[in-house]
Design a protein around this motif. Structure first.
Motif, PDB file in Angstrom:
ATOM      1  N   TRP A  75     -96.108 101.243  80.172  1.00 53.45           N
ATOM      2  CA  TRP A  75     -95.393 101.213  78.907  1.00 53.45           C
ATOM      3  C   TRP A  75     -94.242 100.221  78.915  1.00 53.45           C
ATOM      4  CZ3 TRP A  75     -96.661 102.704  74.225  1.00 53.45           C
ATOM      5  CH2 TRP A  75     -97.727 103.588  74.088  1.00 53.45           C
ATOM      6  N   PHE A  76     -93.437 100.203  79.959  1.00 56.45           N
ATOM      7  CA  PHE A  76     -92.232  99.375  79.937  1.00 56.45           C
ATOM      8  C   PHE A  76     -92.454  97.946  80.431  1.00 56.45           C
ATOM      9  CE2 PHE A  76     -90.407 103.491  79.305  1.00 56.45           C
ATOM     10  CZ  PHE A  76     -89.292 103.251  78.525  1.00 56.45           C
ATOM     11  N   PHE A 113     -93.317  95.170  76.098  1.00 59.94           N
ATOM     12  CA  PHE A 113     -92.701  93.904  76.515  1.00 59.94           C
ATOM     13  C   PHE A 113     -92.087  93.132  75.344  1.00 59.94           C
ATOM     14  CE2 PHE A 113     -93.160  89.291  77.128  1.00 59.94           C
ATOM     15  CZ  PHE A 113     -92.294  89.121  78.203  1.00 59.94           C
ATOM     16  N   LEU A 114     -92.811  93.004  74.235  1.00 56.63           N
ATOM     17  CA  LEU A 114     -92.306  92.218  73.103  1.00 56.63           C
ATOM     18  C   LEU A 114     -91.216  92.948  72.323  1.00 56.63           C
ATOM     19  CD1 LEU A 114     -95.554  90.603  71.632  1.00 56.63           C
ATOM     20  CD2 LEU A 114     -93.792  89.524  73.027  1.00 56.63           C
ATOM     21  N   LEU A 115     -91.056  94.233  72.569  1.00 55.30           N
ATOM     22  CA  LEU A 115     -90.089  95.030  71.811  1.00 55.30           C
ATOM     23  C   LEU A 115     -88.792  95.252  72.566  1.00 55.30           C
ATOM     24  CD1 LEU A 115     -92.522  97.811  70.495  1.00 55.30           C
ATOM     25  CD2 LEU A 115     -92.137  95.500  69.595  1.00 55.30           C
ATOM     26  N   ILE A 164     -89.158 101.205  85.023  1.00 53.60           N
ATOM     27  CA  ILE A 164     -88.523 100.928  83.731  1.00 53.60           C
ATOM     28  C   ILE A 164     -87.607  99.711  83.853  1.00 53.60           C
ATOM     29  CG2 ILE A 164     -86.977 101.833  81.954  1.00 53.60           C
ATOM     30  CD1 ILE A 164     -87.895 104.662  82.803  1.00 53.60           C
ATOM     31  N   ALA A 165     -86.799  99.685  84.913  1.00 49.90           N
ATOM     32  CA  ALA A 165     -85.865  98.578  85.114  1.00 49.90           C
ATOM     33  C   ALA A 165     -86.598  97.245  85.255  1.00 49.90           C
ATOM     34  CB  ALA A 165     -85.005  98.838  86.358  1.00 49.90           C
ATOM     35  N   LYS A 166     -87.757  97.266  85.922  1.00 50.23           N
ATOM     36  CA  LYS A 166     -88.523  96.026  86.077  1.00 50.23           C
ATOM     37  C   LYS A 166     -88.983  95.508  84.724  1.00 50.23           C
ATOM     38  CE  LYS A 166     -92.474  93.956  88.466  1.00 50.23           C
ATOM     39  NZ  LYS A 166     -93.610  94.184  89.397  1.00 50.23           N
ATOM     40  N   GLY A 167     -89.348  96.435  83.824  1.00 51.28           N
ATOM     41  CA  GLY A 167     -89.726  96.015  82.475  1.00 51.28           C
ATOM     42  C   GLY A 167     -88.584  95.309  81.770  1.00 51.28           C
TER      43      GLY A 167
END
Length: 622
Positions: free
Chosen positions: A184-185, A190-192, A216-219
């Motif tokens: 998800w992240f 990604f574009l959001l 999450i942080a990597k996203g």
């Protein structure tokens, strides 16, 4: 279907639709192609959509002419059959894949249409099928890659999509595995994510694993290079929220280490529009000191600065720090690199006084980190004399304006406990000059990550401290107020909360009360209230009881003797304040904060409390 009327065709569709669930997906696709071909052939003979007689809505048209076989078609095929399907009328009849195609169809202009985006997400969230969102994003990701869409420019549309998606995911997040957070992240959102706000992360459960937090942080890291400065700040602060959510020991880089490298300045480009002839002539004058601040840093950066001395540089830095000169970060970096030979001497003689934070000081500090701290050798970084010289002298006038970037990059330096403590002394010396947000940054971005890093020796920096109070002072200074008592105990298993009671905040004291035996020990609870009564006793008690009652599932059950003491001493503090209570205060204090203690209230307390109050307030107490 060859040669039959629309009425006959629609009768066939009704029959086929009844057995749709019993067909394989291959059979469904095969049938849908035949239906599409019939409608295409029929549309040649009509001015609008085929078989549209006595049909008033696009949803009805889809139902009558395609049934559930419409779900097997591409959105582009549907539009060719009936271009009215590009609007909002048939949203509930479209599959998740078709909804994704709709918003990404250039002809729909949906990525510029906030109303349409809201309606699409209304239909996704209103569906009984919880898997619709997942299917929607699978198509969304695939189509954006096909169309090479790398950014959603309309920030309002992007924000709606992100907020509604996180809202829809919230009930499911507690069951997510690390790979789910990664999908998800790092992929779907990604574009959001350029629209992420710290408040968005309130949906993240507090008990997820460190690996999930890192996913999450990597996203957030992935979108780091493509966001605006304002968006970047929100991403950094959002990562701070993640880090504060994590357990101590879970290290999350707030800024990727590569972003901490010194970036070169293109002097030719920077100076292309700068006329340096006037300043160059002025610099040739023997006594130029009175006019030093008449020029901009841009002009100095693009001139010959050979005649400047350390005293001149002190004056220029002072004017710059107090917003008396125009400059950019690049022009300041170029200028200071040109006067590198006298920079250290100038910093040594710069007025060592603190003052209000300013953006200019923050930029100066960021530039000094790039030009000086980045060039420290490994030996410098573990030399307490070197670090003390910089953080307690050279950098001190600017530390109250420390930036998120500076603090995050400071964590890429491998400080020893001794040099870390020297840095803390520098920050602690300007604690009162920082605003509360900056104080929180120092703890969240420097102190907590330092103790979460994978140092193998003296990981809690206990070796050169003689007591709990000394350990707190050396390693946290006044920033200890931002730590949870749980974190402090994890770092120092010998932590004596009662020995360091004077250094704990009321919230930390509440944590100590719950984790120790204080709720069954009259001496300890008296010591706690002795501390709460110092200075702002009402505010201290308020924060203490608020923390005790913060978790509604946690039952606070003091022994009767301890409860009697707590009620009496709490009442001694709040009694003089009762006359100023409004309806909300009566409700909060007597229905929440004092609730565990009320079995020990006595008649005289209650009589004093209810004297002269309104029926509404009386009923809140009852």
């Amino acid at each position: 279907t060859s040669g039959i009327s629309c009425t006959g065709y629609q009768s066939i569709v009704i029959g086929l639709d009844e057995v749709y669930p019993e067909m394989t997906s291959e059979k469904q696709m095969e049938i849908s192609k035949v239906l599409v071909q019939y409608l295409r052939n029929s549309s040649v003979a009509s001015s609008g959509p085929a078989c549209n007689q006595n049909i008033s809505t696009t949803t009805e048209w889809l139902t009558v002419n395609l049934g559930r076989f419409s779900m097997s078609l591409n959105y582009s095929d549907l539009i060719l059959l009936n271009n009215n399907l590009g609007g909002v009328g048939a949203l509930d009849s479209l599959s998740p894949e078709q909804k994704a195609d709709l918003i990404l169809d250039p002809n729909s202009n949906a990525l510029e249409n906030e109303t349409l985006i809201l309606l699409v997400f209304d239909s996704l969230q209103g569906s009984a099928d919880n898997g619709q969102l997942d299917v929607f994003f699978e198509t969304f990701v695939a189509v954006t890659k096909q169309q090479n869409i790398t950014i959603i420019k309309n920030s309002a549309v992007r924000e709606i999509m992100l907020n509604r998606t996180l809202e829809a995911l919230a009930p499911r997040l507690s069951s997510f595995k690390t790979e789910d957070f990664a999908v998800w992240f790092q992929i779907n959102l990604f574009l959001l994510l350029p629209s992420i706000q710290p408040a968005n992360l309130a949906v993240i459960p507090n008990n997820i694993s460190c690996d999930s937090l890192k996913a999450i942080a990597k996203g957030l890291d992935l979108v780091y290079p493509s966001v605006s400065p304002d968006e970047l700040e929100n991403i950094i602060i959002s990562k701070m929220v993640l880090m504060d959510t994590s357990k101590l020991g879970c290290f999350i880089e707030v800024i990727p280490p590569a972003e901490c490298d010194a970036s070169p300045v293109n002097e030719s480009a920077l100076c292309a529009g700068v006329n340096s002839s006037v300043i160059n002539k002025s610099l040739e004058i023997a006594d130029f000191s009175n006019a030093l601040c008449d020029f901009s840093i841009d002009e100095y950066a693009c001139s010959s600065v050979a005649n400047l001395n350390a005293a001149n540089l002190v004056t220029l830095l002072n004017c710059t720090a107090h917003n008396k000169m125009n400059f950019t970060k690049d022009s300041l970096k170029l200028f200071l690199s040109k006067v590198s030979g006298i920079l250290d001497a100038a910093l040594d003689t710069y007025p060592n006084m603190t003052s209000a934070p300013s953006p200019s000081k923050s930029l100066i500090l960021d530039v000094l980190r790039e030009l000086r701290l980045n060039s420290f050798s490994p030996a410098n970084i573990i030399d307490a004399n070197v670090i003390s010289d910089w953080f307690l002298k050279k950098l001190k006038p600017f530390l109250s304006s420390v930036s998120v970037n500076f603090l995050s990059c400071l964590n890429t330096m491998n400080f020893s406990c001794e040099t870390y403590q020297a840095v803390i002394k520098g920050f602690d010396s300007v604690f009162s000059d920082m605003d509360s947000e900056t104080q929180q940054w120092v703890y969240s971005l420097f102190i907590r990550p330092f103790f979460s890093s994978n140092r193998t020796t003296d990981s809690s920096c206990l070796s050169n401290t003689i007591s709990t109070q000394d350990w707190l002072y050396e390693n946290f200074g006044q920033f200890s107020a931002f730590a949870s008592f749980e974190d402090l105990v994890k770092l120092n298993h010998n932590m004596s909360g009662f020995e360091s009671l004077s250094l704990l905040t009321p919230a930390q004291t509440a944590e100590l009360t719950l984790s120790s035996g204080a709720l069954n020990n009259t001496d300890e609870i008296n010591a706690i209230f002795d501390q709460l009564e110092k200075n702002q006793s009402f505010e201290n008690l308020d924060a203490f009881l608020t923390e005790l009652s913060r978790d509604p599932e946690r039952v606070v059950t003091p022994s009767p003797a301890v409860r009697d003491i707590m009620m009496q001493r709490a009442f001694d503090i709040i009694g003089p304040m009762l006359a100023d209570f409004g309806p909300q205060e009566w409700k909060e204090w007597f229905q929440v904060k004092l609730s565990p203690l009320l079995p020990s209230i006595n008649g005289s307390m209650l009589a004093m409390t209810t004297s002269g109050i309104s029926c509404t307030d009386y009923q809140s107490i009852v």
